[in-house]
Scaffold this motif. Structure first.
Motif, mmCIF file in Angstrom:
data_model
loop_
_atom_site.group_PDB
_atom_site.id
_atom_site.type_symbol
_atom_site.label_atom_id
_atom_site.label_comp_id
_atom_site.label_asym_id
_atom_site.label_seq_id
_atom_site.Cartn_x
_atom_site.Cartn_y
_atom_site.Cartn_z
ATOM 1 N N ALA A 24 -27.569 -83.753 -44.422
ATOM 2 C CA ALA A 24 -26.943 -84.550 -45.624
ATOM 3 C C ALA A 24 -25.337 -84.581 -45.472
ATOM 4 C CB ALA A 24 -27.221 -83.889 -47.045
ATOM 5 N N VAL A 25 -24.828 -83.422 -45.280
ATOM 6 C CA VAL A 25 -23.308 -83.129 -44.663
ATOM 7 C C VAL A 25 -23.060 -84.176 -43.739
ATOM 8 C CG1 VAL A 25 -21.461 -81.862 -44.045
ATOM 9 C CG2 VAL A 25 -23.021 -81.086 -45.933
ATOM 10 N N GLN A 26 -23.792 -84.133 -42.523
ATOM 11 C CA GLN A 26 -23.412 -85.022 -41.312
ATOM 12 C C GLN A 26 -23.624 -86.478 -41.860
ATOM 13 O OE1 GLN A 26 -25.655 -84.150 -37.882
ATOM 14 N NE2 GLN A 26 -25.693 -86.279 -37.290
ATOM 15 N N SER A 27 -24.506 -86.850 -42.582
ATOM 16 C CA SER A 27 -24.606 -88.303 -43.060
ATOM 17 C C SER A 27 -23.224 -88.750 -43.741
ATOM 18 C CB SER A 27 -25.949 -88.630 -43.787
ATOM 19 O OG SER A 27 -25.877 -89.808 -44.456
ATOM 20 N N GLY A 28 -23.116 -87.784 -44.708
ATOM 21 C CA GLY A 28 -21.903 -88.214 -45.701
ATOM 22 C C GLY A 28 -20.682 -88.236 -44.612
ATOM 23 N N GLN A 30 -20.302 -89.169 -41.810
ATOM 24 C CA GLN A 30 -20.536 -90.373 -40.873
ATOM 25 C C GLN A 30 -19.951 -91.777 -41.741
ATOM 26 O OE1 GLN A 30 -24.254 -90.010 -38.882
ATOM 27 N NE2 GLN A 30 -23.470 -88.934 -37.209
ATOM 28 N N GLN A 31 -20.585 -91.516 -43.294
ATOM 29 C CA GLN A 31 -20.397 -92.527 -44.069
ATOM 30 C C GLN A 31 -18.808 -92.546 -44.403
ATOM 31 O OE1 GLN A 31 -22.837 -92.384 -47.321
ATOM 32 N NE2 GLN A 31 -24.773 -92.421 -46.287
ATOM 33 N N LEU A 32 -18.290 -91.545 -44.263
ATOM 34 C CA LEU A 32 -16.742 -91.584 -44.582
ATOM 35 C C LEU A 32 -15.866 -92.013 -43.264
ATOM 36 C CD1 LEU A 32 -16.413 -88.232 -46.582
ATOM 37 C CD2 LEU A 32 -16.064 -90.460 -47.175
ATOM 38 N N VAL A 37 -19.295 -86.984 -35.553
ATOM 39 C CA VAL A 37 -19.797 -85.708 -36.085
ATOM 40 C C VAL A 37 -21.308 -85.820 -35.901
ATOM 41 C CG1 VAL A 37 -20.222 -84.302 -37.910
ATOM 42 C CG2 VAL A 37 -18.096 -85.602 -37.691
ATOM 43 N N ALA A 38 -21.934 -84.790 -35.117
ATOM 44 C CA ALA A 38 -23.075 -84.469 -34.855
ATOM 45 C C ALA A 38 -23.545 -82.843 -34.822
ATOM 46 C CB ALA A 38 -23.545 -84.912 -33.411
ATOM 47 N N GLY A 39 -24.815 -82.689 -35.272
ATOM 48 C CA GLY A 39 -25.204 -81.284 -34.973
ATOM 49 C C GLY A 39 -24.880 -80.189 -36.516
ATOM 50 N N VAL A 40 -24.616 -80.788 -37.343
ATOM 51 C CA VAL A 40 -23.929 -79.996 -38.661
ATOM 52 C C VAL A 40 -25.159 -79.136 -38.977
ATOM 53 C CG1 VAL A 40 -23.010 -80.129 -41.051
ATOM 54 C CG2 VAL A 40 -22.371 -81.994 -39.309
ATOM 55 N N ARG A 41 -24.731 -77.813 -39.058
ATOM 56 C CA ARG A 41 -25.678 -76.724 -39.670
ATOM 57 C C ARG A 41 -24.873 -76.135 -40.782
ATOM 58 N NH1 ARG A 41 -30.582 -76.903 -38.230
ATOM 59 N NH2 ARG A 41 -30.753 -74.618 -37.986
#
Length: 91
Positions: A24-28, A30-32, A37-41
């Protein structure tokens, strides 16, 4: 004589465990517009002080705390750093 130590504990999901919050954070991000950004944990950070006779004893206590309460060893990894506090910092 006992010494006070500060522990910094990092708890993260094992690589094999899905991380919906990270997704969800990665998607957010990217939308910003942060398209690289990739591989957010997502993980946890815990900071605490412990009193022990030696640094080895402090490390053993922190390891047990992580294994028994702060992390779920089935799905999470943890690592920590322990350092002695000076009397000025501990006060």
């Amino acid at each position: 004589m006992s010494q006070t130590y500060q522990a910094q504990i990092y708890v993260t999901l094992r690589p094999s465990v899905l991380d919906p919050a990270g997704t969800a954070v990665q998607s957010g991000l990217q939308q910003l517009g942060f398209t690289g950004v990739a591989g957010v944990r997502i993980g946890k950070y815990v900071e605490l002080t412990v009193t022990a006779e030696t640094e080895a004893d402090a490390r053993q206590q922190v390891d047990q705390m992580c294994d028994r309460l702060l992390a779920n060893p089935t799905i999470e990894n943890y690592r920590f750093e322990v350092q002695a506090l000076t009397e000025e910092v501990a006060a």
